[in-house]
Design a protein around this motif. Structure first.
Motif, PDB file in Angstrom:
ATOM      1  N   ALA A 355       0.825  -1.207   0.000  1.00 44.15           N
ATOM      2  CA  ALA A 355       0.000   0.000   0.000  1.00 44.15           C
ATOM      3  C   ALA A 355       0.860   1.259   0.000  1.00 44.15           C
ATOM      4  N   ALA A 356       1.917   1.267   0.792  1.00 41.42           N
ATOM      5  CA  ALA A 356       2.761   2.457   0.893  1.00 41.42           C
ATOM      6  C   ALA A 356       3.545   2.704  -0.394  1.00 41.42           C
ATOM      7  N   GLU A 359       1.155   4.076  -2.944  1.00 46.72           N
ATOM      8  CA  GLU A 359       0.820   5.479  -2.675  1.00 46.72           C
ATOM      9  C   GLU A 359       1.971   6.400  -3.070  1.00 46.72           C
ATOM     10  N   ALA A 385       1.686  11.280   0.017  1.00 40.93           N
ATOM     11  CA  ALA A 385       1.195   9.951   0.397  1.00 40.93           C
ATOM     12  C   ALA A 385       0.797   9.934   1.872  1.00 40.93           C
ATOM     13  N   ARG A 388      -2.567  11.569   2.373  1.00 36.87           N
ATOM     14  CA  ARG A 388      -3.705  10.764   1.933  1.00 36.87           C
ATOM     15  C   ARG A 388      -3.897   9.509   2.785  1.00 36.87           C
ATOM     16  N   ARG A 389      -2.799   8.979   3.326  1.00 34.19           N
ATOM     17  CA  ARG A 389      -2.887   7.729   4.086  1.00 34.19           C
ATOM     18  C   ARG A 389      -2.136   7.880   5.402  1.00 34.19           C
ATOM     19  N   THR A 390      -2.783   8.512   6.372  1.00 33.41           N
ATOM     20  CA  THR A 390      -2.139   8.684   7.675  1.00 33.41           C
ATOM     21  C   THR A 390      -1.913   7.356   8.377  1.00 33.41           C
ATOM     22  N   ASP A 391      -2.666   6.329   7.997  1.00 33.49           N
ATOM     23  CA  ASP A 391      -2.502   5.023   8.622  1.00 33.49           C
ATOM     24  C   ASP A 391      -1.220   4.324   8.184  1.00 33.49           C
ATOM     25  N   LEU A 392      -0.546   4.862   7.167  1.00 25.88           N
ATOM     26  CA  LEU A 392       0.660   4.211   6.641  1.00 25.88           C
ATOM     27  C   LEU A 392       1.938   4.940   7.055  1.00 25.88           C
ATOM     28  N   THR A 393       1.851   5.807   8.052  1.00 25.04           N
ATOM     29  CA  THR A 393       3.005   6.635   8.424  1.00 25.04           C
ATOM     30  C   THR A 393       4.252   5.800   8.690  1.00 25.04           C
TER      31      THR A 393
END
Length: 763
Positions: A355-356, A359, A385, A388-393
């Motif tokens: 996913a990361a 992104e 990125a 848009r995707r804080t869950d992938l920090t």
């Protein structure tokens, strides 16, 4: 190479192919010399997949394509070119090889037969650690392998043939298959599970490892031998962004061909600069965008945005659209490549890594990053990125640290991935969904930058003169989404946005389609290319809809939608009211489109760089995306018209296209015969009430003048007292023969016969 790179003054692109082979191409030598070019610029000449219409699927680097006439045909072509005083520029394909027909590719066949032990295994970018080499050729059926057969010591699946490893062919077809170094799988599994790097998402094109010196030597030996023998003056490098180490590859190529003209098919985004590579420039998409945009009225942007919003029922953000289409490409079309990347980061959860990385690719602003700008692009992609995707920090931070290390395997492979995601996500998807104004949806273009103001254009041209004076300029290629004259006519719409909004709204109401964005694309396409044969427009509509992948796609067809789409196309021809309306509208804007066509052609041919003319475009050309732009060209008509021009005929600007041939031939001949007139670049400023409608520049003696925004010019009363101050006292126009001798010229007089002029000092 034997030639100085500056000896390549102008090229003419020919799609050498079965049906128009090397001998047919040789027959053009005299015409091309008369036209004014210095070099033939050919499609790839090496042996390609059987029946290949383009040659970018090379299967054997050791020989000339026998379907083109082989080595004997190449020698006859060289003789014809030399006799006519022309040189040769060839196209090479270092990134990938054709594997659709394994038996045609000796190296691939040997890899399938011997696996990792093959001497050719290092040629291909295969992930052997993941198991057998997967080949996506089977029908999407659980019992597809039941159709497998053994014949003549090979495995056969319908028309497909595959080798059998030594000592493994003595059982049933299924059992023999299970003992091979490869595994046949469903065609649908290709995007997700393949174990070899591909060209974009094309499973029939396997990536080559030319970073290996031995692979480089083996795949370039023949072409470089031509260069060493003085038989080739220039090389065009296809898709360098796909390579593991483009800079290293180009350094090796330059060392092997130190004196030749070397250009790269590098797609530059808006404002991006070509890396400091040992090349002479790009294949010209940057010039295409700047020149074409010069003839688009930027003041119409807001009205086209409003129209697009009204037609589609939503406000579309280019940034969000391209993020989504690039993410789709990264996770779906390029899923196999994404899986391979994620496996290189075992410290990150597999799903989070996928996913990361996807992104980051979706947020990457250019095809791929190169030092020193690459780190800046990576930082910007990381920030976007993360937004848009804080869950992938955590995953983004871990991966970005790895991607900053140029020696990290992940960092070496990721740029190959971002380029593919950009090409598939933007060029091949977003350009078919974002249909606000399709004249801007072009390779190397920027649809959100609505036109090129003259000041920016002059800065662009002067910059090329200073840094890349031998870079190619072009308006059409085999990869452009629509022909140059189609774009020129579409540019007229930007001068009448309200009229266009009313017209297209009536058509869309009369023949509705569930996908309004695609409908707008098709009506613009029809207007830009009309009159166009019905079957060509049907073929274009089908490709456009499937590339857009919004209402139907190549892998998941929607028959009902496609039926409605084809009905729309048929209505353009069969509905008397619609047909008459389209024809009348096109007749109204066509002469204005011709003015734009002549203007952009003169500018492209005269600005700094090496101008290329794509086959057939010296006359009006209404081609669309490939394969439409590879259609046969009637060279007999062009030769006849050129002979009439040389006999003194002064053509009108009409549907013969002879006026464009006049512009092309006279500009190319002046560049060839008086190169000293093209050693500088300075804007020439018009003065008077219509000054904004003129673009003019002095190349060091040769002065080009073109009309821009001709509808606005006519509406404001024409040129009136607008003048140009000429830097020399006495000049003649190459298109009309008229002489101007007072140092100042009225544009109403200069452009009375044609909307363009090319002035040269009288010797």
């Amino acid at each position: 190479m034997a030639a100085n790179p500056h000896s390549v003054g102008a090229t003419y692109r020919v799609q050498v192919r079965p049906g128009f082979d090397l001998d047919a191409t040789a027959g053009l030598a005299g015409y091309l010399a008369d036209l004014g070019v210095t070099h033939l610029y050919s499609a790839p000449l090496l042996a390609a997949a059987p029946g290949s219409a383009h040659g970018y699927d090379v299967v054997d680097h050791r020989r000339v394509n026998p379907e083109l006439g082989g080595e004997a045909g190449r020698q006859r072509l060289l003789w014809a070119l030399r006799t006519a005083g022309l040189g040769l520029v060839v196209d090479i394909v270092p990134n990938h090889a054709g594997v659709a027909v394994p038996a045609a590719n000796p190296a691939w066949w040997d890899v399938l037969r011997r696996g990792r032990s093959s001497a050719y295994a290092p040629w291909f970018d295969i992930d052997w650690d993941r198991g057998r080499l997967l080949l996506p050729v089977l029908a999407d059926s659980p019992d597809a392998l039941d159709d497998l057969k053994l014949a003549d010591g090979e495995l056969r699946y319908h028309e497909h043939r595959f080798p059998v490893a030594d000592g493994t062919g003595d059982r049933s077809p299924r059992e023999v298959h299970d003992r091979q170094h490869y595994q046949l799988v469903s065609w649908r599994r290709g995007d997700a599970e393949l174990t070899y790097r591909r060209f974009f998402a094309v499973s029939d094109l396997a990536g080559l490892r030319v970073e290996d010196p031995e692979v480089f030597a083996a795949t370039h030996e023949l072409v470089l031998s031509w260069a060493a023998a003085g038989e080739v003056d220039g090389i065009r490098v296809d898709h360098p962004d796909g390579l593991r180490d483009p800079a290293g590859y180009l350094a090796r190529l330059r060392a092997a061909a130190p004196n030749g003209w070397l250009i790269v098919e590098k797609i530059l985004e808006y404002g991006e600069e070509l890396p400091d590579w040992p090349v002479d420039g790009t294949t010209g998409y940057d010039a295409l965008a700047a020149v074409g945009g010069l003839f688009v009225d930027g003041d119409a942007e807001a009205e086209f945005t409003a129209l697009d919003t009204r037609l589609t029922g939503r406000a579309t953000s280019w940034a969000d659209l391209t993020h989504d289409t690039k993410l789709f490409a990264a996770t779906r079309l390029l899923s196999a490549e994404l899986t391979r990347l994620a496996a290189l980061a075992p410290e990150v959860d597999r799903n989070a890594a996928r996913a990361a990385l996807a992104e980051l690719a979706a947020a990457f602003a250019v095809y791929r990053g190169y030092p020193p700008e690459g780190s800046r692009h990576l930082a910007a992609a990381r920030a976007e990125a993360g937004r848009r995707r804080t869950d992938l920090t955590g995953a983004l931070d871990a991966l970005t640290r790895r991607l900053r290390d140029p020696d990290d395997e992940l960092a070496r492979r990721f740029p190959q991935f971002t380029g593919a995601a950009m090409a598939k996500g933007v060029e091949d998807t977003a350009y078919y969904r974002w249909t606000r104004f399709i004249a801007l949806n072009e390779v190397g273009g920027s649809p959100i930058h609505f036109g090129t103001p003259p000041g920016r254009f002059h800065r662009f041209a002067a910059g090329r003169h200073g840094r890349w004076p031998a870079s190619m300029t072009t308006l059409s290629t085999h990869d452009t989404k629509r022909g140059e004259d189609v774009r020129a006519r579409l540019a007229v719409l930007a001068e009448l946005p309200q009229r266009w909004a009313e017209q297209v709204s009536r058509w869309m109401a009369a023949v509705p389609l569930p996908d309004a964005a695609l409908a707008h694309l098709l009506w613009q396409t029809a207007v830009g290319a009309w009159p166009i044969e019905r079957e060509r427009l049907h073929a274009y509509a089908e490709k456009a809809a499937r590339e857009a992948a919004a209402s139907t796609s190549w892998t998941d067809l929607d028959p009902a939608f496609e039926q409605a789409m084809h009905a729309l196309v048929d209505a353009m021809y069969d509905d008397p009211t619609v047909n008459a309306s389209v024809s009348d509208f096109v007749a109204e804007i066509t002469p204005v489109g011709w003015s734009n066509s002549l203007g952009q052609k003169l500018v492209q041919l005269a600005i700094p760089g090496v101008p290329d003319t794509y086959q057939g475009t010296e006359l009006w050309d209404n081609s669309l995306v490939d394969p439409d732009n590879r259609r046969p060209v009637d060279f007999g008509v062009r030769q006849e018209l050129l002979a009439r021009l040389d006999a003194g005929w002064q053509p009108a600007v009409d549907d013969t296209g002879a006026a464009k041939l006049l512009v092309v031939s006279r500009t190319l001949r002046l560049r060839r015969d008086r190169p000293e007139l093209f050693g500088d670049y300075q804007p020439v400023v018009a003065h008077g009430p219509a000054a904004r409608h003129a673009v003019a520049f002095d190349r060091g003696g040769a002065i080009a003048v073109a009309t821009r925004l001709p509808l606005g010019l006519a509406a404001s009363g024409g040129w009136r007292d607008t003048t140009l101050q000429l830097p020399v006292k006495e000049v003649s126009c190459l298109f009309t023969g008229r002489v101007y001798s007072d140092g100042q010229v009225r544009l109403a007089e200069l452009l009375a016969s044609y909307p363009v002029a090319l002035l040269a000092p009288i010797t």
